[in-house]
Design an enzyme around this catalytic site. Sequence first.
Site: not given
Length: 539
Positions: A310, A321, A335
Amino acid sequence: MQIQRTDEKEVRMRKKKFYAILISIVILSLLFGGLVGTYLGAQSQNMEGITYKIRSFIQIIKIVENNYYRTVTVQDLIDYAIRGMLSSLDPHTIYLSKDDYNELLIGTKGSFGGLGIQIGIRDDILTIITPLEGTPADKAGLLAGDKVTEIEGSSTKGINLQEAVKKLRGKPGTEVTIGIKREGVPDAIHFTITRDIIKVKAVPYYGMVDNKIGYIRLASFSESSPKEFSEAIDILESNGANKFIIDLRNNSGGLLKSAVEISENFLDKGEIIVSTKGRKIGSSREYYSKKHPKYGNFPVIILVNGGTASASEIVSSAIQDWDRGLILGTKTYGKGSVQQVIPIQNKSAIKITTALYYSPSGRSIDNEVNKKENINQPGITVKPTEKDTATYYTKRLRRKVYGGGAIVPDIIYELPKMTKLETNIYLKGLFFSFTVDYTSSYRIEEGFSVTQLMLSSFRKFLKDKDVEFTEEDFEKSLDGIKLGLKRTISMKLWGLKSSYESVLHDDQQVTKSIQILKKTKEMDQLFSFTSSSQSGKDK
């Protein structure tokens, strides 16, 4: 065949309650029909229509209530139906009872009224694992290993953890009296302790692991997490740290807002951190860094594992990224969905999935969604992926990263698997039980090493507890046993900080991170340590 006789008055009362509930359901169905009359009109000739389903539901409840082999209340049946309905949607859409909802609020607020102890069931007895430093329990003199035999004069025999927590927590300023059985003390000791606000630390430990390398254990994403995290980095920086290890292993997440604020410490102003896409108006939005990064050039390694989920995955994917740091460890939980908690009557609530979140490179890392062939709903489209290896590229260096379920670390580094003997020891709480006995008989200095005497005593202790193992089993488990003994004895004698410090340099993922950071002078040098560092521009 046996016929069970029931008191007629009780039968009448049950029927009265039953029909009252039926009337309520019928009224709701009529109201529902009024709200979507056009739709129901089209369905009126269809036996699979909503009205037909509601009538079938009522009929089934009545049949079960009248014929099931044991008494089941209508209220319970409806409760079961609600839970079943929500569980069929996804694993994270659930019904929260009053107690469940209260526990959720405590977890996100990061504080509650209590004594300040971690408790567990050891040898079927409610036992204090550790008192938290500076709390009422600590000031009153409660010790790790104390057995809680009474709460407010009532025996704790047979009590479960949920019941115990409920009795010990309460409004700050109120008192609770507990009875303690302590090793070496023949009689029970009674403590009357005033409850206070207990703050659950989002950062339970931080410290220097090398002259220039700071380590931060971030355990949750609560309201206090951004402040605690920032303070930890500030202190470590003042102690000379200019490289960091951030430990998100087994961090199951928490507040999206906290994940965004923590990410802002490392990402440039205006860079996207995460986006959410859902069907409901307002559930689709983008979250950008709103300030210049406080620690924008510091080399960072994030530790993750299968318990990283999460909000932890939001931070990890943003760092990955934007090529802001390395992710090291094992594949995360996956999740990638957003839940909204909506209170309902009786102080209960529904936690419902309202959107999916996407990393800066555009990947969804939600395992549940990516198991499905395709999802095409108004406002949200998820394309099917090839296995679990859909390829994306990072924003700055164009390195390959992977979507299709969870985060794949830049450096996959697995820890040795726990042996059967180690698993058995942890499940039975035997490290803790041994520690209580051993430390009452032997003097141990902080910074100790596990001795042969300690290992021999532990081996004998296991046999006395009827744990079956061979000498070969013990030898195979030796490293894990030493680690467990160091951690538990340090926790018992000197607290949480010492427990972390005693085992950090035995943690292979931490030591691997230290090795990499020692060889790293500038942030971009980190990516020379991974095969995914190749540029994807020309691919």
